[in-house]
Each structure stands twice: as C-alpha cells, then as structure tokens.
Scaffold this active site. Sequence first.
Site, mmCIF file in Angstrom:
data_model
loop_
_atom_site.group_PDB
_atom_site.id
_atom_site.type_symbol
_atom_site.label_atom_id
_atom_site.label_comp_id
_atom_site.label_asym_id
_atom_site.label_seq_id
_atom_site.Cartn_x
_atom_site.Cartn_y
_atom_site.Cartn_z
ATOM 1 N N LYS A 58 20.485 42.589 73.909
ATOM 2 C CA LYS A 58 19.270 43.014 75.143
ATOM 3 C C LYS A 58 18.155 41.978 75.203
ATOM 4 O O LYS A 58 17.711 41.375 76.148
ATOM 5 C CB LYS A 58 18.426 43.855 73.772
ATOM 6 C CG LYS A 58 19.750 45.226 73.830
ATOM 7 C CD LYS A 58 18.803 46.583 73.356
ATOM 8 C CE LYS A 58 20.017 47.509 73.184
ATOM 9 N NZ LYS A 58 19.416 48.781 72.373
ATOM 10 N N GLN A 97 15.389 50.235 67.781
ATOM 11 C CA GLN A 97 17.147 50.459 67.610
ATOM 12 C C GLN A 97 17.469 51.052 66.752
ATOM 13 O O GLN A 97 16.510 51.289 65.921
ATOM 14 C CB GLN A 97 17.183 48.703 67.398
ATOM 15 C CG GLN A 97 18.988 48.931 66.766
ATOM 16 C CD GLN A 97 19.919 49.344 68.825
ATOM 17 O OE1 GLN A 97 18.849 48.601 69.914
ATOM 18 N NE2 GLN A 97 20.807 49.617 68.995
ATOM 19 N N ASP A 118 13.920 53.279 76.424
ATOM 20 C CA ASP A 118 15.319 54.018 76.282
ATOM 21 C C ASP A 118 15.424 55.816 76.634
ATOM 22 O O ASP A 118 16.401 55.581 76.773
ATOM 23 C CB ASP A 118 14.893 53.898 74.927
ATOM 24 C CG ASP A 118 16.520 53.136 73.961
ATOM 25 O OD1 ASP A 118 17.406 52.427 74.340
ATOM 26 O OD2 ASP A 118 15.684 52.517 72.871
HETATM 27 N N1 GUN Z 1 21.925 52.761 69.039
HETATM 28 C C1 GUN Z 1 22.477 53.127 69.695
HETATM 29 N N2 GUN Z 1 22.140 53.175 71.160
HETATM 30 C C2 GUN Z 1 21.283 53.080 71.173
HETATM 31 C C3 GUN Z 1 20.070 52.924 72.151
HETATM 32 O O1 GUN Z 1 20.463 52.733 73.630
HETATM 33 N N3 GUN Z 1 19.108 51.889 72.165
HETATM 34 C C4 GUN Z 1 18.199 52.432 70.500
HETATM 35 N N4 GUN Z 1 16.891 52.234 70.450
HETATM 36 N N5 GUN Z 1 18.828 52.303 69.380
HETATM 37 C C5 GUN Z 1 20.110 52.655 69.935
#
Ligand code: GUN
Length: 293
Positions: free
Chosen positions: A52, A96, A119
């Site tokens: 990211k 995350q 998100d």
């Molecule tokens: N863990 C697995 N997929 C995601 C996601 O799209 N965002 C976040 N914050 N954590 C995750």
Amino acid sequence: MQLLDGKLLSENIKAELAAEVALIRERNGKIPHLAAVLIGDNAASEVYVNSKIRSCEQIGFKSSLIRRPADTPENEVLDIVRRLNEDPDVDGFIVQLPLPKHIDEEKITLAIDHRKDVDGFHPINFGRMAQGMPAFLPATPYGIVEILRRYNIETSGKHCVVVGRSNIVGTPISILLSRKGYPGDCTVTLTHSRTRDLPAEVRRADIVVAAIGIPEFVKGDWIKEGAVVIDVGINRIPDASKKSGSRLVGDVDFDSVAPKCSHITPVPGGVGLMTVTALLMNTLKACKKQVYE
Ligand code: GUN
C-alpha cells in the site's frame, strides 16, 4: 477463456491516479495523503501494508506508516486513531487487520472517523453502501466491481454465487452486485460453511465470487460452462519445487476451473492488486471530498 488481468488494470488505474496528482500539483492543491497503522509483526500484514505504501509512492500520494509492537495497549492504538482523525493533512487511513488478540477490532473500527475510513469498514460506510448512498466501498469489493466494469462483463439478470460471508468481502460484494445499476442487477446467492450442497449452488452461477479463505476450494466440476470466476483468495501453500518452498494459490482450483470459464482472475495478478488500487481510489476521493463534504 480470458484472464481478467488485475495487474494490467491496476497499472492503468494507477496511471490515471498519477495524472490526477500531477494536475493537483500544478494547481498547488492538496496532495492525497494515506496513513497506515500496523501493529505487531504479522508477516502477511507487513507485505500488504508495504504494498500500500509503495503504491502511494509510485503515484505521488503522500503516505505515512505508523508501526507499533504487538504488545501495544489498546488505549495507545485508540490514541493513534484519534490523532489521525484530527490530523487535517491525513485524508484517509487504515488500521491493518488482524490486530493482536488483546485489541478489540470492533472498537478500533468504530473509533475511525467514517469520513477518513478509506477501507470502508465503518458501519456508517457499510450502511450507506447497502442503501446506495455515497460511501467508501470496502477495497476488495470495490476492486471486484472495477474488474467487472473495465472488462465490460454483463451482470444484469445474471445469477451470482458468492462463496464466503465475511464482513469485508462476501457480504458487501453480495450487496453491491444485487443493487440496481451496473455492475449490479444480479440475482445473488450468498453461500457459506453451513450451505447445503455448495457445489450444486455454485453450478447455477453465471458469476462466481470465491472468498472463503481455503486454498483451491472451488473445483472445476462445480463450474457452469462459460461462467465468470472471481478468485479473492490469497493462500500460501507448500511447494517443494519452488526455491521459496511455497507458492500462492487462490480459493479456486485454477487448473480444473479455468478451462470451464469465459473469464477468470488469476492468483497472483488478479483481485489482490486491485484491492490496493481501490484503496488508492478511495484516498483520492477522500482528498477531493467526493464522498463527504
Ligand atoms: N486485512 C486483510 N485485508 C485488509 C484490508 O483490506 N484492510 C485492512 N485494514 N486490513 C486487512
């Protein structure tokens, strides 16, 4: 059978985003800024967060990574969230998941200002999405609808079978594909671990979305001839023939499924890359205040 190339689409979308950033710079406007919070040392989370951050750098977004050890108390994580909520330079941020066991993920998600929730996990965004109001769409479902849109896959009146009912993929994609408009207007069946005769349900599908988190779960003899298959899984399995000793596979048994499909997303190179790209699209929307004033 045509591969739905998430890598190519991601590159195209990132080029579009980079061009927007260049325009913003020219006008001395606000550069989109994404912050990511990573608690602990979960190896997969580290890979995702790095991807990211790297993607932000590629397209000229500003990014911040806030890392804390696994034993960080919940209160400190809440403080970080509050600081990011109040920081006028941060357009959007993510925490995350998964978080270490002693931290309540629901509490953290609820603490995030929904106007910065790129998100799309906050119930306000989820509820708005479900009602077709402007909202940050969760990144993976957003990535999937972009794949369908950009490959002009027909969805109206199609029968879509979603395998897996998670809050972040199965449930929201089933809502999005059943809503009015394109891509949508599907008749959706949401299946899960308690579904009776899952193969029979999947056999009725014109569009299959596999998001169950079990390696190579969906088999070729479950697939109707000509179906579109979207594989959301990212699973690492042992493979002695690889130097690393392992390889990535999806939730779909690609070798038996691909010959039956009209279109299929590969793993890697499919939905995963689009998830990161969708997060960037949401961050630009946050910066431009396209969802919320
Ligand atoms: N863990 C697995 N997929 C995601 C996601 O799209 N965002 C976040 N914050 N954590 C995750």
